[in-house]
Design a protein around this motif. Structure first.
Motif, PDB file in Angstrom:
ATOM      1  N   ILE A 232      31.106  52.378  48.765  1.00 28.49           N
ATOM      2  CA  ILE A 232      30.423  51.125  48.467  1.00 28.49           C
ATOM      3  C   ILE A 232      31.403  49.970  48.245  1.00 28.49           C
ATOM      4  O   ILE A 232      30.975  48.838  48.045  1.00 28.49           O
ATOM      5  CB  ILE A 232      29.510  51.271  47.233  1.00 28.49           C
ATOM      6  CG1 ILE A 232      30.315  51.718  46.006  1.00 28.49           C
ATOM      7  CG2 ILE A 232      28.369  52.243  47.515  1.00 28.49           C
ATOM      8  CD1 ILE A 232      29.500  51.751  44.722  1.00 28.49           C
ATOM      9  N   GLY A 233      32.691  50.248  48.291  1.00 31.48           N
ATOM     10  CA  GLY A 233      33.658  49.177  48.085  1.00 31.48           C
ATOM     11  C   GLY A 233      35.066  49.624  48.421  1.00 31.48           C
ATOM     12  O   GLY A 233      35.364  50.827  48.461  1.00 31.48           O
ATOM     13  N   CYS A 234      35.919  48.642  48.680  1.00 31.80           N
ATOM     14  CA  CYS A 234      37.331  48.907  48.965  1.00 31.80           C
ATOM     15  C   CYS A 234      38.117  47.733  48.408  1.00 31.80           C
ATOM     16  O   CYS A 234      38.104  46.637  48.981  1.00 31.80           O
ATOM     17  CB  CYS A 234      37.559  49.060  50.461  1.00 31.80           C
ATOM     18  SG  CYS A 234      39.268  49.383  50.923  1.00 31.80           S
ATOM     19  N   HIS A 235      38.776  47.940  47.264  1.00 28.67           N
ATOM     20  CA  HIS A 235      39.388  46.850  46.516  1.00 28.67           C
ATOM     21  C   HIS A 235      40.912  46.973  46.499  1.00 28.67           C
ATOM     22  O   HIS A 235      41.443  48.038  46.158  1.00 28.67           O
ATOM     23  CB  HIS A 235      38.876  46.843  45.072  1.00 28.67           C
ATOM     24  CG  HIS A 235      37.382  46.894  44.955  1.00 28.67           C
ATOM     25  ND1 HIS A 235      36.544  46.214  45.801  1.00 28.67           N
ATOM     26  CD2 HIS A 235      36.585  47.570  44.080  1.00 28.67           C
ATOM     27  CE1 HIS A 235      35.289  46.445  45.451  1.00 28.67           C
ATOM     28  NE2 HIS A 235      35.282  47.262  44.417  1.00 28.67           N
ATOM     29  N   GLN A 236      41.589  45.890  46.846  1.00 33.12           N
ATOM     30  CA  GLN A 236      43.045  45.859  46.743  1.00 33.12           C
ATOM     31  C   GLN A 236      43.445  45.606  45.294  1.00 33.12           C
ATOM     32  O   GLN A 236      42.825  44.786  44.603  1.00 33.12           O
ATOM     33  CB  GLN A 236      43.610  44.752  47.617  1.00 33.12           C
ATOM     34  CG  GLN A 236      43.368  44.940  49.114  1.00 33.12           C
ATOM     35  CD  GLN A 236      43.707  43.689  49.897  1.00 33.12           C
ATOM     36  OE1 GLN A 236      43.585  42.576  49.397  1.00 33.12           O
ATOM     37  NE2 GLN A 236      44.122  43.864  51.145  1.00 33.12           N
ATOM     38  N   VAL A 237      44.475  46.308  44.834  1.00 30.33           N
ATOM     39  CA  VAL A 237      44.990  46.109  43.492  1.00 30.33           C
ATOM     40  C   VAL A 237      46.461  45.716  43.592  1.00 30.33           C
ATOM     41  O   VAL A 237      47.292  46.503  44.059  1.00 30.33           O
ATOM     42  CB  VAL A 237      44.844  47.379  42.630  1.00 30.33           C
ATOM     43  CG1 VAL A 237      45.363  47.120  41.209  1.00 30.33           C
ATOM     44  CG2 VAL A 237      43.392  47.846  42.584  1.00 30.33           C
ATOM     45  N   TYR A 238      46.767  44.492  43.176  1.00 26.92           N
ATOM     46  CA  TYR A 238      48.128  43.980  43.206  1.00 26.92           C
ATOM     47  C   TYR A 238      48.717  43.995  41.793  1.00 26.92           C
ATOM     48  O   TYR A 238      47.998  43.806  40.801  1.00 26.92           O
ATOM     49  CB  TYR A 238      48.155  42.543  43.721  1.00 26.92           C
ATOM     50  CG  TYR A 238      47.769  42.375  45.170  1.00 26.92           C
ATOM     51  CD1 TYR A 238      48.721  42.332  46.176  1.00 26.92           C
ATOM     52  CD2 TYR A 238      46.433  42.260  45.526  1.00 26.92           C
ATOM     53  CE1 TYR A 238      48.363  42.169  47.509  1.00 26.92           C
ATOM     54  CE2 TYR A 238      46.060  42.099  46.866  1.00 26.92           C
ATOM     55  CZ  TYR A 238      47.023  42.068  47.842  1.00 26.92           C
ATOM     56  OH  TYR A 238      46.666  41.910  49.155  1.00 26.92           O
ATOM     57  N   HIS A 239      50.012  44.209  41.710  1.00 28.29           N
ATOM     58  CA  HIS A 239      50.732  44.101  40.451  1.00 28.29           C
ATOM     59  C   HIS A 239      51.674  42.907  40.529  1.00 28.29           C
ATOM     60  O   HIS A 239      52.494  42.799  41.450  1.00 28.29           O
ATOM     61  CB  HIS A 239      51.524  45.371  40.168  1.00 28.29           C
ATOM     62  CG  HIS A 239      50.666  46.522  39.749  1.00 28.29           C
ATOM     63  ND1 HIS A 239      51.180  47.755  39.384  1.00 28.29           N
ATOM     64  CD2 HIS A 239      49.309  46.631  39.603  1.00 28.29           C
ATOM     65  CE1 HIS A 239      50.175  48.562  39.060  1.00 28.29           C
ATOM     66  NE2 HIS A 239      49.049  47.906  39.192  1.00 28.29           N
ATOM     67  N   LEU A 240      51.556  42.037  39.548  1.00 28.01           N
ATOM     68  CA  LEU A 240      52.401  40.856  39.464  1.00 28.01           C
ATOM     69  C   LEU A 240      53.226  40.928  38.199  1.00 28.01           C
ATOM     70  O   LEU A 240      52.675  41.089  37.101  1.00 28.01           O
ATOM     71  CB  LEU A 240      51.552  39.587  39.449  1.00 28.01           C
ATOM     72  CG  LEU A 240      52.307  38.261  39.246  1.00 28.01           C
ATOM     73  CD1 LEU A 240      53.311  38.029  40.368  1.00 28.01           C
ATOM     74  CD2 LEU A 240      51.306  37.102  39.165  1.00 28.01           C
ATOM     75  N   TRP A 241      54.553  40.833  38.366  1.00 30.70           N
ATOM     76  CA  TRP A 241      55.468  40.927  37.229  1.00 30.70           C
ATOM     77  C   TRP A 241      56.161  39.596  36.998  1.00 30.70           C
ATOM     78  O   TRP A 241      56.687  38.992  37.942  1.00 30.70           O
ATOM     79  CB  TRP A 241      56.512  42.018  37.462  1.00 30.70           C
ATOM     80  CG  TRP A 241      55.941  43.399  37.426  1.00 30.70           C
ATOM     81  CD1 TRP A 241      55.441  44.111  38.490  1.00 30.70           C
ATOM     82  CD2 TRP A 241      55.780  44.222  36.279  1.00 30.70           C
ATOM     83  NE1 TRP A 241      54.990  45.340  38.041  1.00 30.70           N
ATOM     84  CE2 TRP A 241      55.181  45.426  36.701  1.00 30.70           C
ATOM     85  CE3 TRP A 241      56.082  44.056  34.931  1.00 30.70           C
ATOM     86  CZ2 TRP A 241      54.885  46.456  35.817  1.00 30.70           C
ATOM     87  CZ3 TRP A 241      55.789  45.077  34.044  1.00 30.70           C
ATOM     88  CH2 TRP A 241      55.207  46.270  34.494  1.00 30.70           C
ATOM     89  N   ASN A 242      56.181  39.148  35.742  1.00 34.74           N
ATOM     90  CA  ASN A 242      56.942  37.962  35.333  1.00 34.74           C
ATOM     91  C   ASN A 242      57.935  38.390  34.258  1.00 34.74           C
ATOM     92  O   ASN A 242      57.729  38.167  33.075  1.00 34.74           O
ATOM     93  CB  ASN A 242      55.994  36.894  34.771  1.00 34.74           C
ATOM     94  CG  ASN A 242      55.012  36.371  35.796  1.00 34.74           C
ATOM     95  OD1 ASN A 242      55.367  36.162  36.951  1.00 34.74           O
ATOM     96  ND2 ASN A 242      53.768  36.156  35.394  1.00 34.74           N
TER      97      ASN A 242
END
Length: 243
Positions: A232-242
């Motif tokens: 029912i879904g396909c979600h991208q998961v990004y990691h952002l580091w500061n």
């Protein structure tokens, strides 16, 4: 945890547990639809105050992926496949499976918990901050909680051979974690656990099961298809580091 929503396009909130566990100020942004440039710029401004942000691009919207790729140093850490199933059949509870909530700490559950796929270990920054222990801690935090349910499979000697952790909200059952002992794999335990949950939630008046897994976890994807779930879904998961 205070949740902020602007123009029904984004949810953004502090990740309090992650902040405490990893020792870095963490937040999560979920992009609910394609953003306008103004919405994206507003979101970027919120990133500045955090060391780590998990950015979920629901339905893998291309315009959002372009914003992230062009304007940030975030990397794609995971692609989460969401499955759902409407519970319409009435199953009998499988033999040797029981349902418990507010389960006391159980070392057998912890002993068989082995998760091959995890964004917490595949991201090097999370891995060096104890990412390998996140799911174990997840289980520990679920013990003694009235809102957490376990389906437990046991053998003839009473030893736990598999478990499924789930929670309930609205009309929906959310499957959080499922594990079958390596010594008991390919024995139908996983299917039995899933059917036991369907039986339990049907009796409680719930009518839908939702579960997510990593795109690389082909075994889990095949399993959820086997037990009647549909993507029912396909979600991208990004990691952002500061840092």
């Amino acid at each position: 945890m205070e949740r902020n929503v602007f123009e029904d396009a984004v949810t953004f909130y502090d990740l309090e547990w992650d902040t405490e566990y990893f020792g870095i100020k963490s937040a999560k942004a979920t992009l609910l639809k394609p953003l306008t440039i103004n919405q994206w710029n507003e979101l970027k401004n919120r990133f500045i105050d955090y060391q780590f942000i998990s950015v979920v691009n629901q339905n893998s919207e291309p315009i959002n992926a372009q914003y992230i790729g062009k304007d940030t140093s975030a990397f794609l850490a995971d692609v989460n496949i969401q499955f759902g199933k409407k519970v319409v059949e009435r199953y009998e509870m499988p033999n040797n499976i029981t349902i418990q909530n507010a389960l006391k700490r159980n070392d057998q559950v912890l002993a068989i918990a082995d998760f091959r796929f995890s964004k917490f270990t595949e991201d090097p920054e999370l891995a060096k901050r104890g990412g390998a222990q996140v799911y174990r801690q997840w289980l520990i935090n679920s013990f003694d909680r009235q809102d957490k349910f376990y389906a437990l499979s046991t053998d003839e000697n009473g030893y736990i051979t598999g478990f499924l952790l789930y929670s309930l909200s609205g009309n929906t059952c959310l499957i959080e974690l499922i594990v079958v002992s390596k010594t008991a794999s390919k024995s139908g335990i996983g299917t039995g656990l899933f059917k036991a949950v369907e039986c339990d939630i049907r009796l409680k008046g719930f009518n839908e099961v939702i579960v997510g897994t990593q795109m690389r976890n082909l075994g889990a994807i095949n399993f959820y298809h086997k037990v009647g779930c549909k993507q029912i879904g396909c979600h991208q998961v990004y990691h952002l580091w500061n840092l």
